[in-house]
Design a protein around this motif. Structure first.
Motif, PDB file in Angstrom:
ATOM      1  N   PHE A  40      30.196   3.219   1.088  1.00 12.74           N
ATOM      2  CA  PHE A  40      29.789   4.628   1.024  1.00 12.74           C
ATOM      3  C   PHE A  40      30.883   5.523   1.606  1.00 12.74           C
ATOM      4  O   PHE A  40      31.262   6.533   1.002  1.00 12.74           O
ATOM      5  CB  PHE A  40      28.492   4.861   1.801  1.00 12.74           C
ATOM      6  CG  PHE A  40      27.254   4.292   1.174  1.00 12.74           C
ATOM      7  CD1 PHE A  40      27.108   4.194  -0.196  1.00 12.74           C
ATOM      8  CD2 PHE A  40      26.201   3.859   1.979  1.00 12.74           C
ATOM      9  CE1 PHE A  40      25.956   3.684  -0.762  1.00 12.74           C
ATOM     10  CE2 PHE A  40      25.046   3.343   1.423  1.00 12.74           C
ATOM     11  CZ  PHE A  40      24.920   3.253   0.051  1.00 12.74           C
ATOM     12  N   ASP A  41      31.368   5.141   2.779  1.00 18.31           N
ATOM     13  CA  ASP A  41      32.386   5.953   3.447  1.00 18.31           C
ATOM     14  C   ASP A  41      33.641   6.095   2.598  1.00 18.31           C
ATOM     15  O   ASP A  41      34.270   7.158   2.581  1.00 18.31           O
ATOM     16  CB  ASP A  41      32.761   5.327   4.800  1.00 18.31           C
ATOM     17  CG  ASP A  41      31.643   5.411   5.830  1.00 18.31           C
ATOM     18  OD1 ASP A  41      30.714   6.214   5.628  1.00 18.31           O
ATOM     19  OD2 ASP A  41      31.705   4.667   6.827  1.00 18.31           O
ATOM     20  N   ARG A  42      33.996   5.036   1.903  1.00 21.96           N
ATOM     21  CA  ARG A  42      35.229   5.027   1.118  1.00 21.96           C
ATOM     22  C   ARG A  42      35.093   5.765  -0.208  1.00 21.96           C
ATOM     23  O   ARG A  42      36.097   6.158  -0.808  1.00 21.96           O
ATOM     24  CB  ARG A  42      35.643   3.580   0.836  1.00 21.96           C
ATOM     25  CG  ARG A  42      36.054   2.758   2.065  1.00 21.96           C
ATOM     26  CD  ARG A  42      37.484   3.041   2.474  1.00 21.96           C
ATOM     27  NE  ARG A  42      38.423   2.667   1.446  1.00 21.96           N
ATOM     28  CZ  ARG A  42      38.904   1.435   1.247  1.00 21.96           C
ATOM     29  NH1 ARG A  42      38.525   0.443   2.054  1.00 21.96           N
ATOM     30  NH2 ARG A  42      39.767   1.187   0.276  1.00 21.96           N
ATOM     31  N   THR A  43      33.863   5.955  -0.688  1.00 16.87           N
ATOM     32  CA  THR A  43      33.682   6.502  -2.040  1.00 16.87           C
ATOM     33  C   THR A  43      32.844   7.780  -2.068  1.00 16.87           C
ATOM     34  O   THR A  43      32.322   8.163  -3.117  1.00 16.87           O
ATOM     35  CB  THR A  43      33.036   5.440  -2.955  1.00 16.87           C
ATOM     36  OG1 THR A  43      31.777   5.031  -2.393  1.00 16.87           O
ATOM     37  CG2 THR A  43      33.942   4.224  -3.116  1.00 16.87           C
ATOM     38  N   GLY A  44      32.697   8.422  -0.928  1.00 16.90           N
ATOM     39  CA  GLY A  44      32.026   9.719  -0.908  1.00 16.90           C
ATOM     40  C   GLY A  44      30.522   9.665  -0.752  1.00 16.90           C
ATOM     41  O   GLY A  44      29.848  10.689  -0.906  1.00 16.90           O
ATOM     42  N   GLY A  45      29.990   8.499  -0.432  1.00 17.65           N
ATOM     43  CA  GLY A  45      28.551   8.377  -0.226  1.00 17.65           C
ATOM     44  C   GLY A  45      28.171   8.588   1.222  1.00 17.65           C
ATOM     45  O   GLY A  45      29.021   8.777   2.094  1.00 17.65           O
ATOM     46  N   VAL A  46      26.868   8.556   1.476  1.00 11.44           N
ATOM     47  CA  VAL A  46      26.337   8.732   2.834  1.00 11.44           C
ATOM     48  C   VAL A  46      25.311   7.634   3.086  1.00 11.44           C
ATOM     49  O   VAL A  46      24.440   7.378   2.252  1.00 11.44           O
ATOM     50  CB  VAL A  46      25.671  10.116   2.983  1.00 11.44           C
ATOM     51  CG1 VAL A  46      25.081  10.284   4.376  1.00 11.44           C
ATOM     52  CG2 VAL A  46      26.659  11.230   2.682  1.00 11.44           C
ATOM     53  N   GLY A  47      25.414   6.974   4.225  1.00  8.22           N
ATOM     54  CA  GLY A  47      24.450   5.937   4.585  1.00  8.22           C
ATOM     55  C   GLY A  47      23.051   6.505   4.737  1.00  8.22           C
ATOM     56  O   GLY A  47      22.890   7.713   5.011  1.00  8.22           O
ATOM     57  N   PRO A  48      22.014   5.681   4.559  1.00  7.95           N
ATOM     58  CA  PRO A  48      20.628   6.170   4.605  1.00  7.95           C
ATOM     59  C   PRO A  48      20.286   6.982   5.843  1.00  7.95           C
ATOM     60  O   PRO A  48      19.602   8.004   5.753  1.00  7.95           O
ATOM     61  CB  PRO A  48      19.798   4.884   4.536  1.00  7.95           C
ATOM     62  CG  PRO A  48      20.673   3.908   3.824  1.00  7.95           C
ATOM     63  CD  PRO A  48      22.074   4.243   4.248  1.00  7.95           C
ATOM     64  N   ALA A  49      20.758   6.559   7.010  1.00 11.69           N
ATOM     65  CA  ALA A  49      20.395   7.240   8.258  1.00 11.69           C
ATOM     66  C   ALA A  49      20.978   8.637   8.358  1.00 11.69           C
ATOM     67  O   ALA A  49      20.469   9.477   9.108  1.00 11.69           O
ATOM     68  CB  ALA A  49      20.836   6.406   9.458  1.00 11.69           C
ATOM     69  N   LYS A  50      22.039   8.913   7.609  1.00 16.31           N
ATOM     70  CA  LYS A  50      22.713  10.211   7.682  1.00 16.31           C
ATOM     71  C   LYS A  50      22.326  11.149   6.533  1.00 16.31           C
ATOM     72  O   LYS A  50      22.814  12.275   6.464  1.00 16.31           O
ATOM     73  CB  LYS A  50      24.230  10.015   7.685  1.00 16.31           C
ATOM     74  CG  LYS A  50      24.752   9.250   8.904  1.00 16.31           C
ATOM     75  CD  LYS A  50      26.259   9.090   8.838  1.00 16.31           C
ATOM     76  CE  LYS A  50      26.805   8.336  10.037  1.00 16.31           C
ATOM     77  NZ  LYS A  50      28.272   8.133   9.945  1.00 16.31           N
ATOM     78  N   ARG A  51      21.461  10.692   5.651  1.00 14.67           N
ATOM     79  CA  ARG A  51      21.084  11.507   4.502  1.00 14.67           C
ATOM     80  C   ARG A  51      20.094  12.597   4.909  1.00 14.67           C
ATOM     81  O   ARG A  51      19.372  12.476   5.892  1.00 14.67           O
ATOM     82  CB  ARG A  51      20.475  10.621   3.409  1.00 14.67           C
ATOM     83  CG  ARG A  51      21.506   9.693   2.790  1.00 14.67           C
ATOM     84  CD  ARG A  51      20.889   8.706   1.824  1.00 14.67           C
ATOM     85  NE  ARG A  51      21.886   7.727   1.413  1.00 14.67           N
ATOM     86  CZ  ARG A  51      21.602   6.570   0.834  1.00 14.67           C
ATOM     87  NH1 ARG A  51      20.344   6.247   0.586  1.00 14.67           N
ATOM     88  NH2 ARG A  51      22.570   5.740   0.505  1.00 14.67           N
ATOM     89  N   HIS A  52      20.066  13.648   4.114  1.00 14.75           N
ATOM     90  CA  HIS A  52      19.113  14.733   4.335  1.00 14.75           C
ATOM     91  C   HIS A  52      17.699  14.163   4.339  1.00 14.75           C
ATOM     92  O   HIS A  52      17.392  13.200   3.638  1.00 14.75           O
ATOM     93  CB  HIS A  52      19.265  15.777   3.225  1.00 14.75           C
ATOM     94  CG  HIS A  52      18.473  17.018   3.465  1.00 14.75           C
ATOM     95  ND1 HIS A  52      17.139  17.134   3.121  1.00 14.75           N
ATOM     96  CD2 HIS A  52      18.835  18.201   4.021  1.00 14.75           C
ATOM     97  CE1 HIS A  52      16.710  18.328   3.441  1.00 14.75           C
ATOM     98  NE2 HIS A  52      17.709  18.997   3.998  1.00 14.75           N
TER      99      HIS A  52
END
Length: 199
Positions: free
Chosen positions: A44-56
């Protein structure tokens, strides 16, 4: 013969929900599979995603509704709040890599069993004893937990780099190597099935 690279995370609920449908599809079309466990948070970090805990919060709430919907739809048992989650993905990933290198057992069954251990049975899939039991149950030497450590660590890191280079950005991610057709999510397995039927 088509070949599928399967990028997976052993703690992903979506990989668990894929069940053994990938293996069934591959067998039906005579395709082969390479299992490529990786650290999905780093992906996620490398490809512009966000881990579940950091999502809106709206995304988190929707995820909490969608997971049990899919489990019910697929007829799979699932504990949405397993006792050991999140958990270190590396040991279970190393076990899969070592088993794949060793051969001789039911690799697809092992992969699903590791995820089932997390999402249904409330087992700690970072625990060596749990992994030894699962390896043995699926026809592999339980000592692979120890002997496969170095090669597992190297491949685990390499799988992340290969995933980024291949265009994967989440898990499960299936890539038909021969045609570079990419399918993200267990809900795209029907499309993978249809694509393999054309080859």
């Amino acid at each position: 013969m088509a070949h599928i690279d399967y990028y997976l995370a052993t703690i992903s609920p979506w990989c668990y929900l894929g069940g053994t449908r990938l293996e069934d599809i591959a067998a039906r079309h005579g395709a082969t599979i390479t299992y490529k466990p990786l650290d999905v948070i780093q992906l996620f970090d490398r490809t512009g995603g966000v881990g579940p805990a950091k999502r809106h919060v709206s995304r988190q709430e929707y995820r909490n509704q969608e997971i049990p919907r899919w489990a019910d739809h697929l007829g799979l048992e699932m504990n949405q709040k397993p006792a050991f989650w999140p958990v270190n993905m590396a040991p279970s990933s190393y076990a899969i890599i070592a088993a794949q290198n060793a051969g001789g057992g039911d690799l697809g069954g092992l992969v699903h069993a590791i995820m089932r251990a997390c999402w249904v049975q409330d087992h700690d899939i970072s625990d060596d004893a749990v992994l030894r039991n699962l390896l043995q149950t699926h026809g592999f030497d339980p000592k692979l937990v120890d002997t496969g450590l170095l090669v597992g660590a190297e491949a685990y890191s390499r799988n992340l780099e290969e995933a980024v280079a291949a265009g994967a950005f989440g898990t499960p991610f299936y890539i038909v190597r021969d045609t570079d057709q990419r399918f993200w999510g267990q809900d795209r397995l029907d499309f993978l099935d249809r694509h393999l039927a054309t080859l």
